[in-house]
Design a protein around this motif. Structure first.
Motif, PDB file in Angstrom:
ATOM      1  N   GLU A  74       0.832  -1.206   0.000  1.00 37.99           N
ATOM      2  CA  GLU A  74       0.000   0.000   0.000  1.00 37.99           C
ATOM      3  C   GLU A  74       0.866   1.256   0.000  1.00 37.99           C
ATOM      4  OE1 GLU A  74      -4.267   1.109   0.286  1.00 37.99           O
ATOM      5  OE2 GLU A  74      -3.222  -0.778  -0.020  1.00 37.99           O
TER       6      GLU A  74
ATOM      7  N   TYR B 287       1.101   4.094  -2.891  1.00 37.97           N
ATOM      8  CA  TYR B 287       0.736   5.465  -2.526  1.00 37.97           C
ATOM      9  C   TYR B 287       1.907   6.428  -2.750  1.00 37.97           C
ATOM     10  CZ  TYR B 287      -0.763   9.422   0.332  1.00 37.97           C
ATOM     11  OH  TYR B 287      -1.093  10.678   0.781  1.00 37.97           O
TER      12      TYR B 287
ATOM     13  N   ILE C  50      -1.924   5.019  -6.311  1.00 36.95           N
ATOM     14  CA  ILE C  50      -3.242   5.133  -5.675  1.00 36.95           C
ATOM     15  C   ILE C  50      -3.294   6.453  -4.918  1.00 36.95           C
ATOM     16  CG2 ILE C  50      -3.637   2.649  -5.518  1.00 36.95           C
ATOM     17  CD1 ILE C  50      -2.776   2.745  -2.600  1.00 36.95           C
TER      18      ILE C  50
ATOM     19  N   GLN D  44      -4.240   5.972   0.882  1.00 41.06           N
ATOM     20  CA  GLN D  44      -3.453   4.914   1.517  1.00 41.06           C
ATOM     21  C   GLN D  44      -4.311   4.223   2.567  1.00 41.06           C
ATOM     22  OE1 GLN D  44       0.276   6.188   3.169  1.00 41.06           O
ATOM     23  NE2 GLN D  44       0.952   4.118   3.649  1.00 41.06           N
TER      24      GLN D  44
ATOM     25  N   THR E  96      -7.700  -1.541   2.402  1.00 39.73           N
ATOM     26  CA  THR E  96      -6.498  -1.576   1.569  1.00 39.73           C
ATOM     27  C   THR E  96      -6.849  -1.887   0.117  1.00 39.73           C
ATOM     28  OG1 THR E  96      -6.092  -3.908   2.083  1.00 39.73           O
ATOM     29  CG2 THR E  96      -4.997  -2.271   3.472  1.00 39.73           C
ATOM     30  N   PHE E  97      -5.984  -1.460  -0.771  1.00 36.70           N
ATOM     31  CA  PHE E  97      -6.204  -1.619  -2.204  1.00 36.70           C
ATOM     32  C   PHE E  97      -6.194  -3.077  -2.625  1.00 36.70           C
ATOM     33  CE2 PHE E  97      -4.481  -1.656  -6.606  1.00 36.70           C
ATOM     34  CZ  PHE E  97      -5.491  -0.947  -7.238  1.00 36.70           C
TER      35      PHE E  97
ATOM     36  N   TYR F  32      -9.058  -6.959  -0.934  1.00 32.54           N
ATOM     37  CA  TYR F  32     -10.432  -6.571  -1.232  1.00 32.54           C
ATOM     38  C   TYR F  32     -11.425  -7.706  -1.023  1.00 32.54           C
ATOM     39  CZ  TYR F  32      -8.558  -8.480  -5.592  1.00 32.54           C
ATOM     40  OH  TYR F  32      -7.926  -9.263  -6.511  1.00 32.54           O
TER      41      TYR F  32
ATOM     42  N   SER G 158      -0.412  -6.107  -8.566  1.00 29.00           N
ATOM     43  CA  SER G 158      -0.500  -4.659  -8.777  1.00 29.00           C
ATOM     44  C   SER G 158       0.776  -4.213  -9.471  1.00 29.00           C
ATOM     45  CB  SER G 158      -0.676  -3.909  -7.449  1.00 29.00           C
ATOM     46  OG  SER G 158       0.451  -4.124  -6.614  1.00 29.00           O
TER      47      SER G 158
ATOM     48  N   GLY H 273      -4.880  -4.784  -8.843  1.00 26.10           N
ATOM     49  CA  GLY H 273      -5.788  -5.079  -7.743  1.00 26.10           C
ATOM     50  C   GLY H 273      -6.954  -5.908  -8.263  1.00 26.10           C
TER      51      GLY H 273
END
Length: 464
Positions: A21, A25, A30, A33, A41-42, A45, A61, A271
């Motif tokens: 993350e 960021y 993204i 953060q 969190t990205f 999920y 990612s 993601g």
């Protein structure tokens, strides 16, 4: 642009997802953060992941930094999901090993390190949570030395770094300095493991790590002949089968044929989102649709089948309930087996060919290093089933027997659950904690348990 595949690997709770993350960021990939404890969190999920605060499935990612395109695979850190982690190692150019600064080297860290050695993956090391730990850098480096004497704090003097590789020694004696490419070559040859310290949550040390990945990594030479490695099979939310591959040479196109099957689409994931592309070239990690025959570990073009080095240590049987749709039951188990090849295999002798669809008792054998992955996947794919008590198939087990003095709930949301059982072992005259997969057991119940001494995971073999 240099293009590399990097894997985030660590013992559970070291901060892999948090570091992923932070990297996304910091590079502007993204805008928000997220945090594991905030469940936003990205990469984590999946509902099960957010509820438990752990990574269960490997995620892909990517980010751009300077003249680099880095594809990251965030792998599970829990030992229960080691198979998912190991399959990702087969496609890595480099690993980033995250160490929890509060604990140093832990049991699963050693398993990961041995796997990296098996797959010949060079590694960078990031000691996380330095804002919280009471250990000094020197104490943590001493802990890391049990993994390798070639782990080096990159803030050390050039003389200390040079001493780890003969070619660097020669260059330093001739020129009095070191080129970045020389350090990168030593890392690629696994003669040097660069060490960095920081806090992923506070984005401390992340810029230094990114700079190291830029300066000290090498891209493989271009290959014109088609080659690709399959490392993951999964389904999307509509149930469409996805074959995740890394292209290691040449190009693949939509509508190309693989083993008499045509590629319908090529997805490039970030993601849980993806874009459709017409082709995939060397170093791309993509998901193919339309391919039904390929399994994790298979290859396309040049290459060889990769088999897992991890082996199951426990065995369970499962049978459909009387209300179960038997066709759905078997098709779901097939899906489960494709996604987690270590977890399930069919006992052909137990499945009678003359099964007519009536409520016969049919046992299938489930095997896994530790059974939590089976529990979670069963939740996703099956509703009507009975999971029996397990037994251990690893020969190096011990016995314990005694009364249950205490137990803790493991949180698996099925009729059988993971629990830590505290037994007073009358043989050893001592209390022992063993993790089992079982329904609730009353306090003071007398049990006989098989368990693996090095993990303390076990199976109840007798209840009195």
């Amino acid at each position: 642009m240099k293009q590399l595949t990097l894997g985030m690997v660590a013992h559970v709770d070291a901060g892999k997802t948090t570091l992923s993350e932070s990297l996304l960021y910091t590079t502007g990939t993204i805008k928000h953060q997220g945090r594991v404890d905030h469940k936003d969190t990205f990469l984590d999920y999946n509902t099960q992941e957010r509820e438990r605060g752990i990574t269960i499935f490997s995620k892909v990612s990517s980010l751009d930094y300077k003249n680099n395109h880095f594809t990251f695979i965030d792998t599970p850190g829990h030992a229960d999901f080691s198979g998912e982690m190991e399959r990702a190692l087969s496609v890595l150019d480099y690993a980033i090993v995250i160490i929890n600064g509060l604990d140093g080297v832990q049991a699963h860290t050693k398993t990961i390190w041995n796997l990296l050695e098996h797959y010949h993956v060079p590694a960078f090391i990031f000691v996380n949570k330095m804002d919280l730990t009471h250990y000094t850098k020197e104490e943590l480096l001493d802990s890391l030395s049990q993994l390798s004497p070639h782990i080096m704090d990159m803030s050390a003097s050039e003389e200390d770094i040079v001493a780890l590789d003969e070619e660097m020694i020669e260059e330093y004696l001739e020129t009095g300095s070191l080129k970045d490419t020389s350090i990168a070559k030593a890392i690629s040859n696994r003669h040097l493991y660069p060490l960095y310290f920081g806090s992923a949550l506070k984005n401390q040390g992340v810029d230094e790590l990114l700079d190291a990945l830029d300066r000290y990594t090498l891209e493989k030479e271009p290959q014109t002949e088609l080659s690709a490695q399959v490392f993951k099979i999964t389904r999307d939310e509509r149930g469409e089968r996805l074959v995740f591959i890394k292209v290691t040479g040449g190009r693949l196109h939509v509508r190309d044929t693989i083993h008499d099957e045509k590629i319908h689409r090529i997805r490039l994931y970030q993601g849980n989102r993806y874009t459709l592309v017409e082709e995939a070239s060397q170093n791309d990690i993509v998901a193919l649709t339309g391919i039904k025959k390929l399994q994790a570990g298979d290859y396309i073009g040049l290459g060889h089948v990769i088999h897992s080095t991890l082996r199951p240590s426990m065995l369970y049987s499962i049978q459909p309930s009387k209300e179960a749709d038997i066709n759905h039951f078997f098709s779901s188990l097939k899906v489960l087996g494709e996604e987690e090849p270590l977890s399930i295999f069919f006992d052909k002798e137990a499945i009678k060919k003359e099964y007519t669809g009536k409520n016969d008792i049919i046992f299938l054998r489930l095997a896994n290093t530790i059974l939590v992955i089976v529990a979670i996947l069963l939740i996703l794919y099956l509703k009507d089933f009975v999971l029996d008590m397990p037994y251990i198939i690893n020969k190096q087990y011990s016995y314990a027997e005694g009364y249950v003095t205490e137990q803790s709930h493991g949180g698996a949301d099925i009729s059988s659950e993971r629990r830590s059982i505290f037994l007073y072992d009358k043989v050893k005259d001592d209390e022992i904690e063993i993790t089992v997969f079982s329904r609730y057991i009353d306090k003071n119940t007398y049990l006989k348990v098989q368990y693996l001494p090095h993990t303390k995971y076990g199976a109840i073999v007798e209840i009195k």
